[in-house]
Design a protein around this motif. Structure first.
Motif, PDB file in Angstrom:
ATOM      1  N   UNK A  61       0.822  -1.215   0.000  1.00 19.98           N
ATOM      2  CA  UNK A  61       0.000   0.000   0.000  1.00 19.98           C
ATOM      3  C   UNK A  61       0.855   1.265   0.000  1.00 19.98           C
ATOM      4  N   UNK A  62       1.944   1.234   0.726  1.00 20.57           N
ATOM      5  CA  UNK A  62       2.843   2.390   0.795  1.00 20.57           C
ATOM      6  C   UNK A  62       3.435   2.687  -0.587  1.00 20.57           C
ATOM      7  N   UNK A  63       3.915   1.646  -1.273  1.00 23.01           N
ATOM      8  CA  UNK A  63       4.497   1.830  -2.600  1.00 23.01           C
ATOM      9  C   UNK A  63       3.442   2.317  -3.591  1.00 23.01           C
ATOM     10  N   UNK A  64       2.267   1.703  -3.564  1.00 25.77           N
ATOM     11  CA  UNK A  64       1.191   2.117  -4.465  1.00 25.77           C
ATOM     12  C   UNK A  64       0.842   3.586  -4.229  1.00 25.77           C
ATOM     13  N   UNK A  65       0.728   3.983  -2.978  1.00 28.99           N
ATOM     14  CA  UNK A  65       0.399   5.367  -2.646  1.00 28.99           C
ATOM     15  C   UNK A  65       1.462   6.347  -3.116  1.00 28.99           C
ATOM     16  N   UNK A  66       2.727   6.011  -2.904  1.00 31.21           N
ATOM     17  CA  UNK A  66       3.815   6.898  -3.309  1.00 31.21           C
ATOM     18  C   UNK A  66       3.861   7.049  -4.831  1.00 31.21           C
ATOM     19  N   UNK A  67       3.669   5.944  -5.546  1.00 31.41           N
ATOM     20  CA  UNK A  67       3.665   6.023  -7.015  1.00 31.41           C
ATOM     21  C   UNK A  67       2.477   6.859  -7.477  1.00 31.41           C
ATOM     22  N   UNK A  68       1.310   6.607  -6.899  1.00 35.04           N
ATOM     23  CA  UNK A  68       0.098   7.315  -7.303  1.00 35.04           C
ATOM     24  C   UNK A  68       0.099   8.795  -6.982  1.00 35.04           C
ATOM     25  N   UNK A  69       0.958   9.222  -6.067  1.00 32.44           N
ATOM     26  CA  UNK A  69       1.047  10.645  -5.717  1.00 32.44           C
ATOM     27  C   UNK A  69       1.845  11.445  -6.744  1.00 32.44           C
ATOM     28  N   UNK A  70       2.579  10.758  -7.610  1.00 33.37           N
ATOM     29  CA  UNK A  70       3.345  11.455  -8.637  1.00 33.37           C
ATOM     30  C   UNK A  70       2.387  12.057  -9.662  1.00 33.37           C
ATOM     31  N   UNK A  71       2.656  13.282 -10.059  1.00 36.58           N
ATOM     32  CA  UNK A  71       1.800  13.981 -11.021  1.00 36.58           C
ATOM     33  C   UNK A  71       1.793  13.249 -12.361  1.00 36.58           C
ATOM     34  N   UNK A  72       0.611  12.968 -12.887  1.00 40.22           N
ATOM     35  CA  UNK A  72       0.493  12.304 -14.177  1.00 40.22           C
ATOM     36  C   UNK A  72       0.659  10.798 -14.117  1.00 40.22           C
ATOM     37  N   UNK A  73       0.585  10.235 -12.907  1.00 42.49           N
ATOM     38  CA  UNK A  73       0.757   8.791 -12.725  1.00 42.49           C
ATOM     39  C   UNK A  73      -0.426   8.241 -11.936  1.00 42.49           C
ATOM     40  N   UNK A  74      -0.973   7.114 -12.400  1.00 42.81           N
ATOM     41  CA  UNK A  74      -2.063   6.435 -11.710  1.00 42.81           C
ATOM     42  C   UNK A  74      -1.595   5.042 -11.336  1.00 42.81           C
ATOM     43  N   UNK A  75      -1.896   4.591 -10.115  1.00 41.85           N
ATOM     44  CA  UNK A  75      -1.493   3.267  -9.655  1.00 41.85           C
ATOM     45  C   UNK A  75      -2.639   2.596  -8.897  1.00 41.85           C
ATOM     46  N   UNK A  76      -2.842   1.322  -9.199  1.00 44.78           N
ATOM     47  CA  UNK A  76      -3.849   0.500  -8.512  1.00 44.78           C
ATOM     48  C   UNK A  76      -3.221  -0.852  -8.208  1.00 44.78           C
ATOM     49  N   UNK A  77      -3.723  -1.504  -7.154  1.00 46.50           N
ATOM     50  CA  UNK A  77      -3.166  -2.770  -6.698  1.00 46.50           C
ATOM     51  C   UNK A  77      -4.196  -3.879  -6.680  1.00 46.50           C
ATOM     52  N   UNK A  78      -3.765  -5.049  -7.056  1.00 46.39           N
ATOM     53  CA  UNK A  78      -4.546  -6.269  -6.930  1.00 46.39           C
ATOM     54  C   UNK A  78      -3.745  -7.219  -6.049  1.00 46.39           C
ATOM     55  N   UNK A  79      -4.347  -7.684  -4.945  1.00 44.75           N
ATOM     56  CA  UNK A  79      -3.644  -8.579  -4.019  1.00 44.75           C
ATOM     57  C   UNK A  79      -4.288  -9.954  -3.995  1.00 44.75           C
ATOM     58  N   UNK A  80      -3.443 -10.968  -3.836  1.00 44.48           N
ATOM     59  CA  UNK A  80      -3.941 -12.332  -3.716  1.00 44.48           C
ATOM     60  C   UNK A  80      -4.541 -12.531  -2.325  1.00 44.48           C
ATOM     61  N   UNK A  81      -5.291 -13.585  -2.177  1.00 46.82           N
ATOM     62  CA  UNK A  81      -5.836 -13.930  -0.863  1.00 46.82           C
ATOM     63  C   UNK A  81      -4.932 -14.909  -0.137  1.00 46.82           C
TER      64      UNK A  81
END
Length: 82
Positions: A61-81
């Motif tokens: 979640x931390x990595x996804x959030x940091x990437x997604x905070x960059x201007x012009x960048x979108x990030x989403x995560x899919x996690x296994x169970x």
């Protein structure tokens, strides 16, 4: 920290100048990255990156959030169970 989970972070980069910031973050979390694949989509002027990780949920979640905070960048995560 929680148990590790298998996850894929999908990233769409609309501003190529953010590549250095993305690469710096991926290096920071490199111990958890299994692999990554980047595809430039020249017709649309974007790049698509898939990052596969085996890491604690908090770090994913931390990595996804940091990437997604960059201007012009979108990030989403899919996690296994697993």
């Amino acid at each position: 920290m929680s148990e590790n989970r298998l996850a894929v972070i999908s990233v769409i980069v609309e501003k190529r100048e953010q590549s250095a910031g993305i690469n710096a973050l991926l290096s920071e979390f490199g111990d958890y990255i299994i692999g990554r694949m980047g595809l430039p989509y020249k017709q649309k002027g974007v790049s698509v990156i898939s990052i596969v990780l085996d890491a604690p949920t908090e770090l994913i979640n931390k990595l996804t959030g940091k990437i997604g905070m960059l201007d012009g960048v979108t990030a989403k995560t899919l996690m296994s169970k697993l």
